[in-house]
Scaffold this motif. Structure first.
Motif, PDB file in Angstrom:
ATOM      1  N   GLN A  62       0.823  -1.200   0.000  1.00 18.23           N
ATOM      2  CA  GLN A  62       0.000   0.000   0.000  1.00 18.23           C
ATOM      3  C   GLN A  62       0.857   1.249   0.000  1.00 18.23           C
ATOM      4  N   ALA A  63       1.975   1.221   0.657  1.00 18.77           N
ATOM      5  CA  ALA A  63       2.840   2.390   0.722  1.00 18.77           C
ATOM      6  C   ALA A  63       3.435   2.722  -0.636  1.00 18.77           C
TER       7      ALA A  63
ATOM      8  N   ALA B 235     -17.643  14.495  -6.412  1.00 18.27           N
ATOM      9  CA  ALA B 235     -18.109  13.463  -5.481  1.00 18.27           C
ATOM     10  C   ALA B 235     -17.115  12.321  -5.293  1.00 18.27           C
ATOM     11  N   ASP B 236     -16.036  12.283  -6.112  1.00 19.41           N
ATOM     12  CA  ASP B 236     -15.112  11.153  -6.037  1.00 19.41           C
ATOM     13  C   ASP B 236     -13.713  11.594  -6.469  1.00 19.41           C
ATOM     14  N   ALA B 237     -12.788  11.691  -5.540  1.00 23.71           N
ATOM     15  CA  ALA B 237     -11.414  12.158  -5.805  1.00 23.71           C
ATOM     16  C   ALA B 237     -10.608  11.167  -6.640  1.00 23.71           C
ATOM     17  N   LYS B 238     -11.184   9.984  -6.908  1.00 24.13           N
ATOM     18  CA  LYS B 238     -10.493   8.997  -7.730  1.00 24.13           C
ATOM     19  C   LYS B 238     -10.886   9.097  -9.200  1.00 24.13           C
ATOM     20  N   VAL B 239     -11.792  10.020  -9.537  1.00 21.44           N
ATOM     21  CA  VAL B 239     -12.319  10.123 -10.897  1.00 21.44           C
ATOM     22  C   VAL B 239     -11.914  11.455 -11.516  1.00 21.44           C
ATOM     23  N   LEU B 240     -11.436  11.392 -12.770  1.00 21.57           N
ATOM     24  CA  LEU B 240     -11.056  12.567 -13.531  1.00 21.57           C
ATOM     25  C   LEU B 240     -11.945  12.613 -14.766  1.00 21.57           C
TER      26      LEU B 240
ATOM     27  N   ALA C  81      -5.158   9.869 -23.868  1.00 19.12           N
ATOM     28  CA  ALA C  81      -3.898   9.740 -23.137  1.00 19.12           C
ATOM     29  C   ALA C  81      -4.116  10.366 -21.769  1.00 19.12           C
ATOM     30  N   TRP C  82      -3.687   9.678 -20.735  1.00 12.29           N
ATOM     31  CA  TRP C  82      -3.852  10.209 -19.385  1.00 12.29           C
ATOM     32  C   TRP C  82      -2.532  10.132 -18.636  1.00 12.29           C
ATOM     33  N   ALA C  83      -2.352  11.089 -17.763  1.00 13.57           N
ATOM     34  CA  ALA C  83      -1.197  11.116 -16.865  1.00 13.57           C
ATOM     35  C   ALA C  83      -1.719  11.648 -15.544  1.00 13.57           C
ATOM     36  N   VAL C  84      -1.519  10.901 -14.489  1.00 16.01           N
ATOM     37  CA  VAL C  84      -2.047  11.313 -13.186  1.00 16.01           C
ATOM     38  C   VAL C  84      -0.985  11.186 -12.106  1.00 16.01           C
ATOM     39  N   VAL C  85      -1.174  11.999 -11.088  1.00 15.22           N
ATOM     40  CA  VAL C  85      -0.363  11.906  -9.881  1.00 15.22           C
ATOM     41  C   VAL C  85      -1.330  11.617  -8.750  1.00 15.22           C
ATOM     42  N   SER C  86      -1.071  10.534  -8.030  1.00 12.78           N
ATOM     43  CA  SER C  86      -1.933  10.208  -6.898  1.00 12.78           C
ATOM     44  C   SER C  86      -1.550  11.074  -5.709  1.00 12.78           C
ATOM     45  N   VAL C  87      -2.405  11.110  -4.703  1.00 14.17           N
ATOM     46  CA  VAL C  87      -2.140  11.943  -3.533  1.00 14.17           C
ATOM     47  C   VAL C  87      -0.883  11.500  -2.794  1.00 14.17           C
TER      48      VAL C  87
ATOM     49  N   THR D 182      -7.512   3.832  -9.037  1.00 14.74           N
ATOM     50  CA  THR D 182      -7.503   3.043  -7.812  1.00 14.74           C
ATOM     51  C   THR D 182      -7.179   3.875  -6.575  1.00 14.74           C
ATOM     52  N   GLU D 183      -6.712   5.108  -6.773  1.00 14.59           N
ATOM     53  CA  GLU D 183      -6.366   5.991  -5.658  1.00 14.59           C
ATOM     54  C   GLU D 183      -6.850   7.401  -5.950  1.00 14.59           C
ATOM     55  N   ALA D 184      -6.971   8.204  -4.909  1.00 15.59           N
ATOM     56  CA  ALA D 184      -7.324   9.617  -5.069  1.00 15.59           C
ATOM     57  C   ALA D 184      -6.215  10.323  -5.837  1.00 15.59           C
ATOM     58  N   LEU D 185      -6.611  11.321  -6.633  1.00 15.99           N
ATOM     59  CA  LEU D 185      -5.683  12.017  -7.517  1.00 15.99           C
ATOM     60  C   LEU D 185      -5.370  13.426  -7.027  1.00 15.99           C
ATOM     61  N   GLU D 186      -4.238  13.927  -7.472  1.00 14.69           N
ATOM     62  CA  GLU D 186      -3.849  15.313  -7.262  1.00 14.69           C
ATOM     63  C   GLU D 186      -4.209  16.040  -8.559  1.00 14.69           C
ATOM     64  N   PRO D 187      -5.369  16.730  -8.621  1.00  9.84           N
ATOM     65  CA  PRO D 187      -5.875  17.274  -9.881  1.00  9.84           C
ATOM     66  C   PRO D 187      -4.933  18.249 -10.583  1.00  9.84           C
ATOM     67  N   ARG D 188      -4.169  19.029  -9.828  1.00  9.16           N
ATOM     68  CA  ARG D 188      -3.263  20.007 -10.461  1.00  9.16           C
ATOM     69  C   ARG D 188      -2.216  19.339 -11.331  1.00  9.16           C
ATOM     70  N   PHE D 189      -1.900  18.079 -11.050  1.00 14.28           N
ATOM     71  CA  PHE D 189      -0.846  17.391 -11.775  1.00 14.28           C
ATOM     72  C   PHE D 189      -1.382  16.218 -12.589  1.00 14.28           C
ATOM     73  N   SER D 190      -2.673  16.207 -12.851  1.00 11.51           N
ATOM     74  CA  SER D 190      -3.306  15.110 -13.582  1.00 11.51           C
ATOM     75  C   SER D 190      -3.978  15.661 -14.832  1.00 11.51           C
ATOM     76  N   SER D 191      -3.938  14.887 -15.912  1.00 10.32           N
ATOM     77  CA  SER D 191      -4.512  15.381 -17.163  1.00 10.32           C
ATOM     78  C   SER D 191      -5.067  14.251 -18.017  1.00 10.32           C
TER      79      SER D 191
END
Length: 122
Positions: free
Chosen positions: A21-22, A80-85, A101-107, A50-59
């Motif tokens: 998990q870590a 309503a859901d921090a895991k959805v973009l 194409a997606w690129a995300v940064v999780s919390v 599968t995890e909450a995202l950091e929206p500023r760094f996700s596209s």
């Protein structure tokens, strides 16, 4: 085995059990439209991770078959859901093949990326 060794072995076991998990990353879990699908013109591209995202760094970017980007405001999280973009195209998508194409940064600050195609039916 002494009591001290048993306690140490138990603690080590717990650390190993939770170490996955870590080091987890936000992986794509759901997509609408889904990879490889043929759909009517979608109002939105919705990706669940599968995890909450950091929206500023996700596209999310969508390109047509010629590689031309589709006009859309920046992808935003579902309130309503921090895991959805979500990405809302500025205009309806014409029939044809599209690449997401997606690129995300999780919390937890891990970056993942990927992509898939779908087709808009005539």
């Amino acid at each position: 085995m002494t009591h001290r060794i048993r306690v140490l072995a138990f603690v080590l076991g717990l650390l190993l059990a939770f170490s996955g998990q870590a080091f987890a990353h936000a992986m794509l879990e759901t997509a609408a439209p889904s990879a490889g699908s043929t759909v009517a013109t979608p109002d939105e591209i919705r990706l669940g991770f599968t995890e909450a995202l950091e929206p500023r760094f996700s596209s999310i970017t969508v390109t047509d078959a010629a590689g031309k980007p589709i006009a859309a405001p920046k992808a935003a999280p579902d309130p309503a859901d921090a895991k959805v973009l979500e990405l809302h195209p500025s205009a309806p998508l014409a029939p044809g093949r599209y690449h997401v194409a997606w690129a995300v940064v999780s919390v937890d600050t891990h970056r993942t990326q990927g992509g898939f195609d779908f087709t808009v039916q005539p």
